[in-house]
Design a protein around this motif. Structure first.
Motif, PDB file in Angstrom:
ATOM      1  N   VAL A 107       0.876  -1.054  -0.032  1.00 55.01           N
ATOM      2  CA  VAL A 107      -0.005  -0.263   0.039  1.00 55.01           C
ATOM      3  C   VAL A 107       0.878   1.314  -0.008  1.00 55.01           C
ATOM      4  N   GLU A 108       0.731   2.051  -1.067  1.00 54.61           N
ATOM      5  CA  GLU A 108       1.786   3.249  -1.391  1.00 54.61           C
ATOM      6  C   GLU A 108       1.095   4.506  -0.909  1.00 54.61           C
ATOM      7  N   PRO A 109       2.063   5.630  -0.337  1.00 59.18           N
ATOM      8  CA  PRO A 109       1.526   6.783   0.040  1.00 59.18           C
ATOM      9  C   PRO A 109       0.887   7.429  -0.961  1.00 59.18           C
ATOM     10  N   GLY A 110       0.151   8.512  -0.456  1.00 57.11           N
ATOM     11  CA  GLY A 110      -0.457   9.462  -1.497  1.00 57.11           C
ATOM     12  C   GLY A 110      -2.180   9.644  -1.137  1.00 57.11           C
ATOM     13  N   PHE A 111      -2.521   8.783  -0.039  1.00 58.32           N
ATOM     14  CA  PHE A 111      -3.987   8.768   0.230  1.00 58.32           C
ATOM     15  C   PHE A 111      -4.554  10.184   0.790  1.00 58.32           C
ATOM     16  N   VAL A 138       1.280   6.541   4.898  1.00 59.54           N
ATOM     17  CA  VAL A 138       0.781   6.513   3.688  1.00 59.54           C
ATOM     18  C   VAL A 138      -0.454   7.380   3.113  1.00 59.54           C
ATOM     19  N   ALA A 139      -0.669   8.421   4.127  1.00 57.30           N
ATOM     20  CA  ALA A 139      -1.654   9.622   4.205  1.00 57.30           C
ATOM     21  C   ALA A 139      -0.817  10.712   3.417  1.00 57.30           C
ATOM     22  N   ALA A 140      -1.611  11.335   2.545  1.00 58.14           N
ATOM     23  CA  ALA A 140      -1.057  12.624   2.110  1.00 58.14           C
ATOM     24  C   ALA A 140      -0.817  13.609   3.101  1.00 58.14           C
ATOM     25  N   ASP A 141      -0.024  14.677   2.803  1.00 56.83           N
ATOM     26  CA  ASP A 141       0.121  15.707   3.768  1.00 56.83           C
ATOM     27  C   ASP A 141      -1.290  16.437   3.911  1.00 56.83           C
ATOM     28  N   ASP A 142      -2.279  16.546   3.047  1.00 59.35           N
ATOM     29  CA  ASP A 142      -3.523  17.319   3.314  1.00 59.35           C
ATOM     30  C   ASP A 142      -4.664  16.259   3.608  1.00 59.35           C
ATOM     31  N   LEU A 193     -27.042  -5.416  24.509  1.00 56.12           N
ATOM     32  CA  LEU A 193     -25.895  -6.194  24.887  1.00 56.12           C
ATOM     33  C   LEU A 193     -24.594  -5.448  24.791  1.00 56.12           C
ATOM     34  N   MET A 194     -24.698  -4.760  23.405  1.00 57.66           N
ATOM     35  CA  MET A 194     -23.414  -4.066  23.376  1.00 57.66           C
ATOM     36  C   MET A 194     -23.137  -2.701  23.968  1.00 57.66           C
ATOM     37  N   ASN A 195     -24.330  -1.699  23.889  1.00 57.81           N
ATOM     38  CA  ASN A 195     -24.314  -0.493  24.216  1.00 57.81           C
ATOM     39  C   ASN A 195     -23.103   0.184  23.037  1.00 57.81           C
ATOM     40  N   PRO A 196     -22.968   0.332  21.873  1.00 57.66           N
ATOM     41  CA  PRO A 196     -21.935   0.802  20.889  1.00 57.66           C
ATOM     42  C   PRO A 196     -21.597   2.204  21.216  1.00 57.66           C
ATOM     43  N   ASN A 197     -22.521   3.087  21.384  1.00 59.94           N
ATOM     44  CA  ASN A 197     -22.680   4.398  21.324  1.00 59.94           C
ATOM     45  C   ASN A 197     -21.352   4.810  20.283  1.00 59.94           C
ATOM     46  N   GLU A 198     -21.783   4.619  19.079  1.00 66.83           N
ATOM     47  CA  GLU A 198     -20.888   5.154  17.793  1.00 66.83           C
ATOM     48  C   GLU A 198     -20.808   6.468  17.798  1.00 66.83           C
ATOM     49  N   ARG A 199     -19.407   6.880  17.485  1.00 73.11           N
ATOM     50  CA  ARG A 199     -19.212   8.253  17.302  1.00 73.11           C
ATOM     51  C   ARG A 199     -17.890   8.289  16.084  1.00 73.11           C
ATOM     52  N   TRP A 200     -18.337   9.669  15.311  1.00 73.44           N
ATOM     53  CA  TRP A 200     -17.313   9.596  14.145  1.00 73.44           C
ATOM     54  C   TRP A 200     -16.404  10.632  14.505  1.00 73.44           C
ATOM     55  N   TYR A 201     -15.123  10.402  14.269  1.00 73.73           N
ATOM     56  CA  TYR A 201     -13.941  11.325  14.607  1.00 73.73           C
ATOM     57  C   TYR A 201     -13.154  11.778  13.253  1.00 73.73           C
ATOM     58  N   ARG A 202     -12.978  13.136  13.115  1.00 75.23           N
ATOM     59  CA  ARG A 202     -12.335  13.525  11.867  1.00 75.23           C
ATOM     60  C   ARG A 202     -10.926  13.912  12.456  1.00 75.23           C
ATOM     61  N   LEU A 203      -9.866  13.204  11.710  1.00 75.52           N
ATOM     62  CA  LEU A 203      -8.474  13.457  11.983  1.00 75.52           C
ATOM     63  C   LEU A 203      -7.588  14.278  10.747  1.00 75.52           C
ATOM     64  N   ARG A 204      -7.205  15.285  11.166  1.00 75.27           N
ATOM     65  CA  ARG A 204      -6.530  16.053  10.052  1.00 75.27           C
ATOM     66  C   ARG A 204      -4.838  16.358  10.754  1.00 75.27           C
ATOM     67  N   ARG A 205      -3.963  16.344   9.892  1.00 76.61           N
ATOM     68  CA  ARG A 205      -2.576  16.381  10.356  1.00 76.61           C
ATOM     69  C   ARG A 205      -2.381  17.699  11.033  1.00 76.61           C
ATOM     70  N   GLU A 206      -1.682  17.983  11.972  1.00 77.30           N
ATOM     71  CA  GLU A 206      -1.514  19.205  12.573  1.00 77.30           C
ATOM     72  C   GLU A 206      -0.542  20.274  11.827  1.00 77.30           C
TER      73      GLU A 206
END
Length: 206
Positions: A107-111, A138-142, A193-206
């Motif tokens: 898996v090459e960089p540039g995503f 593998v993630a691009a700078d942006d 049974l699971m109480n998943p409490n699903e959440r979305w997170y967005r990550l961006r490079r500092e």
């Protein structure tokens, strides 16, 4: 967790796929993707779907105009994904491999986009750090990472979930933003049974 998923797909048990037919969940993930595509025209660039499973969201990304690679370690899931990709008539590269060892399977960089709809939160601490390191490589700078995670709780063989702080620890060079619940409503017995409490997170490079 990989053993659990191997057995689950062998038994044709994959309730997580029901999210694709749940309008509130679909609307939320579409909103997140719209945000990443805003002001741009397709093709949007390369997208990596980690823990792609049967390829539901890899196919959706390809339909939207992304150049998609999906990776999973479970053969049964990838067989379903290949069938799904062929039926949809889209171009998705499917890779058999470990999300904590992306370099080992070419898996090459540039995503520009990395999507995780439920892999990271099922890993142990060492695997999480490895996945964070591999995605950063593998993630691009942006790039943006969109990560779905359950809140922490003991759930037997099911994903125990992950905290905001644990995500930050695994991705030390990224800004992590909690962008709200997924809005997926599991059947009541499963929810209790699971109480998943699903959440979305967005990550961006500092």
């Amino acid at each position: 967790m990989s053993t659990f998923y191997r057995i689950a797909y062998r038994l044709d048990f994959h309730p997580w796929e029901d999210a694709a037919g749940h309008p509130p969940f679909v609307e939320k993930i579409a909103e997140l993707l719209d945000h990443e595509e805003n002001g741009r025209e397709p093709p949007y660039g390369r997208a990596l779907d980690v823990g792609t499973g049967s390829g539901i969201w890899a196919v959706e990304l390809a339909k939207r105009g992304w150049q998609v690679t999906g990776i999973d370690i479970v053969d049964g899931a990838l067989r379903r994904a290949r069938d799904r990709v062929q039926t949809a008539g889209v171009d998705v590269r499917l890779v058999h491999g470990d999300v904590a060892e992306l370099h080992a399977v070419g898996v090459e960089p540039g995503f520009r986009l990395v999507l995780d709809t439920g892999t990271f939160h099922g890993l142990d601490s060492a695997q999480r750090h490895a996945m964070g390191r591999e995605i950063s490589a593998v993630a691009a700078d942006d790039a943006t990472v969109l990560l779905l995670a359950w809140t922490p709780q003991r759930r037997g063989p099911l994903p125990r979930g992950v905290s905001y702080g644990e995500i930050e620890t695994a991705f030390p060079d990224w800004d992590v933003t909690d962008v709200g619940p997924t809005h997926f409503e599991a059947p009541k017995p499963v929810e209790l049974l699971m109480n998943p409490n699903e959440r979305w997170y967005r990550l961006r490079r500092e």
